[in-house]
Design a protein around this motif. Structure first.
Motif, mmCIF file in Angstrom:
data_model
loop_
_atom_site.group_PDB
_atom_site.id
_atom_site.type_symbol
_atom_site.label_atom_id
_atom_site.label_comp_id
_atom_site.label_asym_id
_atom_site.label_seq_id
_atom_site.Cartn_x
_atom_site.Cartn_y
_atom_site.Cartn_z
ATOM 1 N N THR A 276 0.836 -1.198 0.000
ATOM 2 C CA THR A 276 0.000 0.000 0.000
ATOM 3 C C THR A 276 0.873 1.252 0.000
ATOM 4 O O THR A 276 1.997 1.246 0.506
ATOM 5 C CB THR A 276 -0.939 0.043 1.218
ATOM 6 N N SER A 277 0.343 2.340 -0.563
ATOM 7 C CA SER A 277 1.143 3.554 -0.713
ATOM 8 C C SER A 277 1.493 4.199 0.621
ATOM 9 O O SER A 277 2.492 4.914 0.732
ATOM 10 C CB SER A 277 0.402 4.570 -1.596
ATOM 11 N N ASP A 278 0.684 3.932 1.665
ATOM 12 C CA ASP A 278 1.030 4.442 2.995
ATOM 13 C C ASP A 278 2.020 3.532 3.706
ATOM 14 O O ASP A 278 2.418 3.828 4.845
ATOM 15 C CB ASP A 278 -0.219 4.649 3.846
ATOM 16 N N GLN A 279 2.389 2.433 3.056
ATOM 17 C CA GLN A 279 3.401 1.486 3.515
ATOM 18 C C GLN A 279 3.000 0.709 4.769
ATOM 19 O O GLN A 279 3.817 0.027 5.374
ATOM 20 C CB GLN A 279 4.740 2.184 3.765
ATOM 21 N N SER B 265 0.194 -10.377 0.008
ATOM 22 C CA SER B 265 0.814 -11.452 -0.775
ATOM 23 C C SER B 265 -0.240 -12.455 -1.201
ATOM 24 O O SER B 265 -1.283 -12.613 -0.562
ATOM 25 C CB SER B 265 1.903 -12.157 0.043
ATOM 26 N N ALA B 266 0.045 -13.145 -2.311
ATOM 27 C CA ALA B 266 -0.866 -14.193 -2.789
ATOM 28 C C ALA B 266 -0.088 -15.176 -3.635
ATOM 29 O O ALA B 266 0.956 -14.848 -4.199
ATOM 30 C CB ALA B 266 -2.020 -13.591 -3.593
ATOM 31 N N ARG C 5 -3.031 -12.920 1.680
ATOM 32 C CA ARG C 5 -2.702 -12.620 3.072
ATOM 33 C C ARG C 5 -2.252 -11.165 3.199
ATOM 34 O O ARG C 5 -1.525 -10.658 2.344
ATOM 35 C CB ARG C 5 -1.608 -13.559 3.588
ATOM 36 N N ILE C 6 -2.676 -10.516 4.288
ATOM 37 C CA ILE C 6 -2.325 -9.122 4.532
ATOM 38 C C ILE C 6 -1.490 -9.043 5.808
ATOM 39 O O ILE C 6 -1.857 -9.597 6.846
ATOM 40 C CB ILE C 6 -3.581 -8.246 4.662
ATOM 41 N N PHE C 7 -0.373 -8.316 5.711
ATOM 42 C CA PHE C 7 0.552 -8.183 6.841
ATOM 43 C C PHE C 7 0.659 -6.721 7.267
ATOM 44 O O PHE C 7 0.688 -5.818 6.428
ATOM 45 C CB PHE C 7 1.945 -8.704 6.454
ATOM 46 N N ASP C 8 0.743 -6.520 8.577
ATOM 47 C CA ASP C 8 1.015 -5.205 9.153
ATOM 48 C C ASP C 8 2.521 -4.976 9.096
ATOM 49 O O ASP C 8 3.291 -5.740 9.689
ATOM 50 C CB ASP C 8 0.524 -5.169 10.600
ATOM 51 N N ILE D 122 -2.541 -9.959 9.516
ATOM 52 C CA ILE D 122 -3.714 -9.344 10.126
ATOM 53 C C ILE D 122 -5.012 -9.717 9.412
ATOM 54 O O ILE D 122 -6.092 -9.444 9.928
ATOM 55 C CB ILE D 122 -3.582 -7.807 10.181
ATOM 56 N N ALA D 123 -4.918 -10.347 8.242
ATOM 57 C CA ALA D 123 -6.140 -10.743 7.545
ATOM 58 C C ALA D 123 -5.840 -11.805 6.497
ATOM 59 O O ALA D 123 -4.726 -11.867 5.964
ATOM 60 C CB ALA D 123 -6.808 -9.536 6.887
#
Length: 274
Positions: free
Chosen positions: A210-213, A218-219, A225-228, A235-236
């Motif tokens: 994401t642009s806010d980093q 990943s997939a 999968r979403i990582f913080d 996280i999701a």
């Protein structure tokens, strides 16, 4: 509002996000369309194909405004492309392991970089347009200076095979994904030092930052999968493409919508807030 896709028939299609209907179908390629990308102004789409050609399409008219451009990959096939931030230059990678740059307006090749010894599967420009990162089936990621054409880091031995490489928007980090050796790795973009490893036993074919980093997505051969990125904790999980590989991810510029495409022949849109 619109998603572009390419397929094994050599066509490029545009889809309306709200209605989920095809609004344009462009033909011209004679081989598989491996990769498509949008210009920053949203007025053009660039496609690369197994026929060794690249085409630049005008979104409004559906006509090619550049091309067919001979990328130089005719025998080895153009597998991936990435458009520079100013939309003036395209980087293309091939099965032969070369990376080439060509000028969109003049249709001329302006650089050819050799170093990888197997298929280049992923390319990513830095936000300032001065650096290109490449990932290859040879297991390495390389970081190239656009002006000099030289690698600015030693080859990064990232995975058994590297399928995805992506810069953070501040250009301080590079994420790689691939086969074996722990899915996703985070590297210092200046030194090549390994900063973090995200461990899970699945192939990773694509990444999106994401642009806010704050989030890395990943997939591959299992779920999305979403990582913080502050903690590198998962996280999701997005589970729609069940029992199917996910080959492509693309974030809308507001970071709220994510598009995914899978081997199940579907494209899906996700609200990242929910």
């Amino acid at each position: 509002k619109t998603v572009a896709s390419g397929n094994s028939e050599g066509t490029v299609r545009l889809w309306n996000v709200e209605t989920e209907k095809v609004i344009a179908k462009w033909t011209g390629h004679t081989g598989i369309v491996y990769s498509v990308c949008w210009s920053a102004d949203g007025e053009r789409v660039v496609s690369a194909s197994g026929d060794g050609m690249a085409r630049v399409w005008d979104v409004e008219s559906g006509k090619t405004i550049s091309g067919p451009i001979k990328t130089g990959h005719e025998q080895a096939q153009a597998v991936c492309i990435a458009l520079s931030p100013n939309s003036k230059t395209v980087a293309s990678g091939s099965r032969g392991g070369t990376v080439r740059l060509w000028n969109v307006k003049t249709e001329k090749m302006i650089a050819k970089w050799a170093g990888h010894i197997d298929t280049v599967k992923s390319l990513c420009w830095s936000a300032d347009g001065e650096i290109v990162a490449s990932g290859s089936v040879d297991g390495t990621a390389r970081v190239w200076n656009v002006e000099s054409g030289k690698t600015v880091l030693r080859p990064i031995k990232a995975h058994q095979r590297v399928y995805a490489v992506v810069y953070s928007s501040d250009m301080k980090k590079i994420a790689t994904g691939g086969a074996n050796e722990n899915g996703v790795k985070i590297w210092d973009a200046t030194t090549g030092e390994l900063l973090s490893t995200l461990k899970y036993e699945h192939l990773v074919f694509c990444l999106a930052w994401t642009s806010d980093q704050k989030k890395l997505i990943s997939a591959g051969t299992d779920f999305i999968r979403i990582f913080d990125t502050a903690t590198w904790q998962q996280i999701a999980i997005l589970e729609a493409h069940k029992d199917s590989y996910v080959y492509a991810l693309s974030l809308f510029r507001n970071d709220r919508l994510l598009a995914s495409a899978g081997l199940d022949k579907t494209a899906r849109l996700w609200n990242l807030d929910t």
